[in-house]
Write a protein that holds these residues in place. Structure first.
Motif, PDB file in Angstrom:
ATOM      1  N   SER A   1     -25.969  -0.792 -49.261  1.00 26.20           N
ATOM      2  CA  SER A   1     -25.036   0.044 -50.013  1.00 26.20           C
ATOM      3  C   SER A   1     -23.663  -0.592 -50.032  1.00 26.20           C
ATOM      4  CB  SER A   1     -24.938   1.444 -49.379  1.00 26.20           C
ATOM      5  OG  SER A   1     -26.185   2.087 -49.358  1.00 26.20           O
ATOM      6  N   ALA A   2     -22.854  -0.148 -50.983  1.00 24.84           N
ATOM      7  CA  ALA A   2     -21.473  -0.609 -51.076  1.00 24.84           C
ATOM      8  C   ALA A   2     -20.591   0.565 -51.456  1.00 24.84           C
ATOM      9  CB  ALA A   2     -21.349  -1.722 -52.112  1.00 24.84           C
ATOM     10  N   PHE A   3     -19.359   0.543 -50.931  1.00 30.29           N
ATOM     11  CA  PHE A   3     -18.415   1.630 -51.196  1.00 30.29           C
ATOM     12  C   PHE A   3     -17.042   1.016 -51.434  1.00 30.29           C
ATOM     13  CE2 PHE A   3     -15.452   5.001 -49.562  1.00 30.29           C
ATOM     14  CZ  PHE A   3     -15.716   5.944 -50.549  1.00 30.29           C
ATOM     15  N   SER A   4     -16.405   1.437 -52.519  1.00 30.61           N
ATOM     16  CA  SER A   4     -15.102   0.881 -52.861  1.00 30.61           C
ATOM     17  C   SER A   4     -14.172   1.977 -53.352  1.00 30.61           C
ATOM     18  CB  SER A   4     -15.258  -0.201 -53.933  1.00 30.61           C
ATOM     19  OG  SER A   4     -14.042  -0.881 -54.154  1.00 30.61           O
ATOM     20  N   VAL A   5     -12.889   1.838 -53.032  1.00 32.52           N
ATOM     21  CA  VAL A   5     -11.883   2.831 -53.420  1.00 32.52           C
ATOM     22  C   VAL A   5     -10.619   2.133 -53.903  1.00 32.52           C
ATOM     23  CG1 VAL A   5     -10.434   4.758 -52.648  1.00 32.52           C
ATOM     24  CG2 VAL A   5     -12.734   4.480 -51.697  1.00 32.52           C
ATOM     25  N   TYR A   6     -10.092   2.621 -55.022  1.00 34.14           N
ATOM     26  CA  TYR A   6      -8.773   2.207 -55.491  1.00 34.14           C
ATOM     27  C   TYR A   6      -7.846   3.408 -55.352  1.00 34.14           C
ATOM     28  CZ  TYR A   6      -9.895  -2.390 -57.394  1.00 34.14           C
ATOM     29  OH  TYR A   6     -10.233  -3.712 -57.525  1.00 34.14           O
ATOM     30  N   HIS A   7      -6.668   3.180 -54.783  1.00 33.86           N
ATOM     31  CA  HIS A   7      -5.685   4.256 -54.605  1.00 33.86           C
ATOM     32  C   HIS A   7      -4.335   3.781 -55.106  1.00 33.86           C
ATOM     33  CE1 HIS A   7      -3.034   6.882 -51.861  1.00 33.86           C
ATOM     34  NE2 HIS A   7      -3.497   7.642 -52.833  1.00 33.86           N
ATOM     35  N   ASN A   8      -3.745   4.573 -56.002  1.00 30.87           N
ATOM     36  CA  ASN A   8      -2.466   4.191 -56.616  1.00 30.87           C
ATOM     37  C   ASN A   8      -2.538   2.799 -57.245  1.00 30.87           C
ATOM     38  OD1 ASN A   8      -1.217   6.617 -55.871  1.00 30.87           O
ATOM     39  ND2 ASN A   8      -0.635   5.804 -53.862  1.00 30.87           N
ATOM     40  N   GLY A   9      -3.688   2.480 -57.823  1.00 29.57           N
ATOM     41  CA  GLY A   9      -3.863   1.217 -58.524  1.00 29.57           C
ATOM     42  C   GLY A   9      -4.241   0.038 -57.651  1.00 29.57           C
ATOM     43  N   LEU A  10      -4.304   0.242 -56.327  1.00 25.20           N
ATOM     44  CA  LEU A  10      -4.623  -0.844 -55.406  1.00 25.20           C
ATOM     45  C   LEU A  10      -5.994  -0.643 -54.770  1.00 25.20           C
ATOM     46  CD1 LEU A  10      -1.212  -1.168 -53.494  1.00 25.20           C
ATOM     47  CD2 LEU A  10      -2.119  -2.758 -55.199  1.00 25.20           C
ATOM     48  N   LYS A  11      -6.700  -1.735 -54.545  1.00 33.76           N
ATOM     49  CA  LYS A  11      -7.978  -1.659 -53.834  1.00 33.76           C
ATOM     50  C   LYS A  11      -7.692  -1.459 -52.353  1.00 33.76           C
ATOM     51  CE  LYS A  11     -10.328  -5.439 -53.372  1.00 33.76           C
ATOM     52  NZ  LYS A  11     -11.132  -6.625 -53.722  1.00 33.76           N
ATOM     53  N   VAL A  12      -8.120  -0.316 -51.813  1.00 29.41           N
ATOM     54  CA  VAL A  12      -7.821   0.008 -50.415  1.00 29.41           C
ATOM     55  C   VAL A  12      -9.071   0.018 -49.541  1.00 29.41           C
ATOM     56  CG1 VAL A  12      -5.740   1.305 -50.987  1.00 29.41           C
ATOM     57  CG2 VAL A  12      -7.946   2.505 -50.888  1.00 29.41           C
ATOM     58  N   VAL A  13     -10.240   0.130 -50.164  1.00 30.61           N
ATOM     59  CA  VAL A  13     -11.512   0.108 -49.430  1.00 30.61           C
ATOM     60  C   VAL A  13     -12.492  -0.762 -50.206  1.00 30.61           C
ATOM     61  CG1 VAL A  13     -13.494   1.447 -48.595  1.00 30.61           C
ATOM     62  CG2 VAL A  13     -11.186   2.417 -48.445  1.00 30.61           C
ATOM     63  N   ASP A  14     -13.122  -1.690 -49.520  1.00 27.74           N
ATOM     64  CA  ASP A  14     -14.137  -2.534 -50.146  1.00 27.74           C
ATOM     65  C   ASP A  14     -15.157  -2.906 -49.064  1.00 27.74           C
ATOM     66  OD1 ASP A  14     -15.477  -3.967 -52.051  1.00 27.74           O
ATOM     67  OD2 ASP A  14     -14.204  -5.747 -51.915  1.00 27.74           O
TER      68      ASP A  14
ATOM     69  N   CYS B   1     -19.785   7.713 -58.870  1.00 23.56           N
ATOM     70  CA  CYS B   1     -18.605   6.964 -59.294  1.00 23.56           C
ATOM     71  C   CYS B   1     -17.678   7.920 -60.036  1.00 23.56           C
ATOM     72  CB  CYS B   1     -18.999   5.813 -60.214  1.00 23.56           C
ATOM     73  SG  CYS B   1     -20.322   4.761 -59.554  1.00 23.56           S
ATOM     74  N   LEU B   2     -16.387   7.940 -59.676  1.00 30.27           N
ATOM     75  CA  LEU B   2     -15.498   8.930 -60.270  1.00 30.27           C
ATOM     76  C   LEU B   2     -14.032   8.571 -60.138  1.00 30.27           C
ATOM     77  CD1 LEU B   2     -14.230  10.582 -57.630  1.00 30.27           C
ATOM     78  CD2 LEU B   2     -16.533  11.547 -57.590  1.00 30.27           C
ATOM     79  N   ALA B   3     -13.217   9.347 -60.839  1.00 27.95           N
ATOM     80  CA  ALA B   3     -11.761   9.229 -60.783  1.00 27.95           C
ATOM     81  C   ALA B   3     -11.158  10.579 -60.434  1.00 27.95           C
ATOM     82  CB  ALA B   3     -11.206   8.749 -62.119  1.00 27.95           C
ATOM     83  N   ASP B   4     -10.077  10.549 -59.677  1.00 26.20           N
ATOM     84  CA  ASP B   4      -9.297  11.735 -59.350  1.00 26.20           C
ATOM     85  C   ASP B   4      -7.846  11.413 -59.706  1.00 26.20           C
ATOM     86  OD1 ASP B   4      -7.675  13.661 -58.189  1.00 26.20           O
ATOM     87  OD2 ASP B   4      -8.822  13.804 -56.336  1.00 26.20           O
ATOM     88  N   PRO B   5      -7.403  11.795 -60.911  1.00 30.00           N
ATOM     89  CA  PRO B   5      -6.046  11.456 -61.349  1.00 30.00           C
ATOM     90  C   PRO B   5      -4.944  12.060 -60.477  1.00 30.00           C
ATOM     91  CG  PRO B   5      -7.414  12.045 -63.219  1.00 30.00           C
ATOM     92  CD  PRO B   5      -8.189  12.420 -61.991  1.00 30.00           C
ATOM     93  N   LYS B   6      -5.164  13.255 -59.948  1.00 32.97           N
ATOM     94  CA  LYS B   6      -4.142  13.904 -59.124  1.00 32.97           C
ATOM     95  C   LYS B   6      -3.855  13.081 -57.877  1.00 32.97           C
ATOM     96  CE  LYS B   6      -3.128  18.128 -56.531  1.00 32.97           C
ATOM     97  NZ  LYS B   6      -3.644  19.460 -56.092  1.00 32.97           N
ATOM     98  N   GLN B   7      -4.902  12.596 -57.225  1.00 30.70           N
ATOM     99  CA  GLN B   7      -4.739  11.779 -56.031  1.00 30.70           C
ATOM    100  C   GLN B   7      -4.674  10.286 -56.358  1.00 30.70           C
ATOM    101  OE1 GLN B   7      -4.086  13.020 -53.186  1.00 30.70           O
ATOM    102  NE2 GLN B   7      -4.663  15.161 -53.466  1.00 30.70           N
ATOM    103  N   ASN B   8      -4.787   9.954 -57.645  1.00 28.92           N
ATOM    104  CA  ASN B   8      -4.787   8.560 -58.109  1.00 28.92           C
ATOM    105  C   ASN B   8      -5.858   7.747 -57.376  1.00 28.92           C
ATOM    106  OD1 ASN B   8      -4.124   6.032 -59.209  1.00 28.92           O
ATOM    107  ND2 ASN B   8      -1.944   6.536 -59.267  1.00 28.92           N
TER     108      ASN B   8
END
Length: 438
Positions: free
Chosen positions: A59-72, A382-389
């Motif tokens: 498995s793989a898990f990735s997160v972008y926060h405020n436009g930056l990759k913070v989890v990969d 896979c999703l986006a949360d605009p409020k939390q960016n």
């Protein structure tokens, strides 16, 4: 026959537990996280140690926060049979999470003025008006309200190669219910109809897979493919899971949504039987391991790529449709329309549970935060949360019985991710308060 099934299940159970013991001794987890997201990495690793993540896949898990990759993060095996570990560039089938990328393409057409929600599909595609479909709007089609969950003739791999012939079958297929009066998940037809409509409004007459590659993947460096080039097959993880281990299906008893869906399927109170019958090659698990099949475009369910790639797309959308460098995927305000165009959740004719779609995206809420994106069979989310960016993507080659974003593997790390974001915001607020005091 029953004894054979029992023996196979027993062997699968023994193998899974032996594998879990081995991984507990030596889990293979890699990747990086930004400061503040260390708990996510720990939980992701722990899920492999405890057996929540299966040892028969990866498995793989990735997160972008405020436009930056913070989890990969990635872990497990790309191919258990030959003990090939999941690597940084390993890809897997996203199943219906592919629909989120198809929905993005349609939103881009609307953003460019090539499509209008309120126009009928037949306005752009005259042949579509056959058999009671002349009043179906683009909005109805994207929101799974068109009644076109199955087709008059089965969809085969041969048809996927012939876009003109496929278009004729889609155009002649009648609705299964009065369009606009209800919604029912278009599991295998959504992407096919989107691609046919796109071909007719795109000035270059590209298919959806071609449009995605040239307008999204290449300019934004997105490692995701709707129609995988043959030379990239060596990077694709082997699919494993519930379909080769019957005991895994028992786990749906712990989830009310999955149990309800299973019960409706068994009792024949859903349209899924007809949908599966007409989808032929599209639902055959073994087809998804054939390079020739992966090369075909099926924007509904067979996109292939990395979690990092999809998280990046949703990270851009959560950031208002643009990258931190100012490169725009969508114009300002288009992302907001996804929520403003939404309708209240109603019972889905396919899943038989309440759900809500908007402009092709599946809408969800987590701890009061509105999300849009798309889940996929086997546990993909896979999703986006605009409020939390936030842009989030979880992909796995181990096919679980959970396909509505309700996989325990994903839910655990989603919760930890949001907790980390909340803690970071609290710490930042505290620092600002101290600075003001000074």
């Amino acid at each position: 026959m029953m004894m054979s099934l029992y023996n196979n299940a027993l062997f699968s159970w023994f193998t899974a537990h032996l594998c879990a013991w081995w991984n507990q001794k030596k889990p293979h987890i890699h990747g990086k996280v930004k400061p503040g997201f260390e708990p996510v990495a720990k939980l992701f690793s722990d899920n492999f140690k405890t057996g929540l993540e299966s040892c028969t896949g990866g498995s793989a898990f990735s997160v972008y926060h405020n436009g930056l990759k913070v989890v990969d993060l990635w872990g497990g095996f790309a191919d258990t049979d030959v003990r090939q570990f999941w690597k940084e560039d390993t890809m897997t089938v996203a199943f219906s999470a592919t629909k989120g990328m198809a929905a993005l393409c349609m939103l881009m057409l609307i953003d460019r003025g090539l499509l209008d929600y309120e126009n009928t599909v037949a306005f752009y595609w005259p042949e579509f008006a056959q058999n009671g479909k002349k009043n179906i709007t683009v909005r109805m089609l994207l929101n799974h309200e068109a009644g076109l969950a199955s087709t008059t003739r089965p969809i085969s791999q041969k048809l996927l190669k012939d876009h003109d012939a496929l278009g004729q079958i889609l155009a002649e297929s009648p609705p299964q219910w009065v369009p606009g009066t209800a919604h029912g998940y278009h599991a295998f037809t959504f992407g096919l109809y989107c691609s046919q409509l796109l071909r007719r409004v795109d000035p270059k007459h590209r298919t959806l897979g071609q449009f995605f590659r040239e307008e999204v993947a290449e300019p934004f460096d997105i490692d995701f493919h709707i129609g995988l080039p043959l030379e990239l097959n060596y990077r694709v993880a082997r699919l494993t899971g519930a379909l080769d281990n019957p005991l895994k299906l028992i786990s749906i008893l712990s989830d009310s949504t999955s149990w309800c869906f299973a019960w409706m399927f068994v009792t024949g109170r859903t349209i899924i039987s007809e949908v599966l019958h007409k989808s032929t090659d599209l639902v055959k698990f073994r087809k998804l391991i054939q390079p020739e099949a992966r090369a075909l475009e099926n924007p509904s369910a067979s996109g292939i790529g990395t979690a990092r790639a999809i998280a990046k797309v949703y990270g851009i959308l959560a950031n208002g449709g643009q990258t931190l460098q100012g490169q725009r995927l969508l114009s300002e305000g288009m992302v907001g329309r996804i929520f403003s165009e939404a309708r209240s959740p109603t019972k889905d004719k396919f899943f038989c549970v309440k759900s809500s779609f908007s402009t092709g995206f599946f809408l969800t809420v987590f701890e009061g935060n509105k999300q849009f994106g798309h889940p996929g069979a086997g546990g993909q989310q896979c999703l986006a949360d605009p409020k939390q960016n936030l842009g989030i993507a979880y992909l796995s080659s181990h096919f679980s019985p959970f396909g509505l974003g309700n996989d325990p593997r994903y839910l655990s790390i989603q919760k930890e991710t949001y907790k980390c974001v909340t803690d970071l915001e609290a710490n930042f607020s505290g620092i600002l308060s101290e600075q003001k005091s000074v």
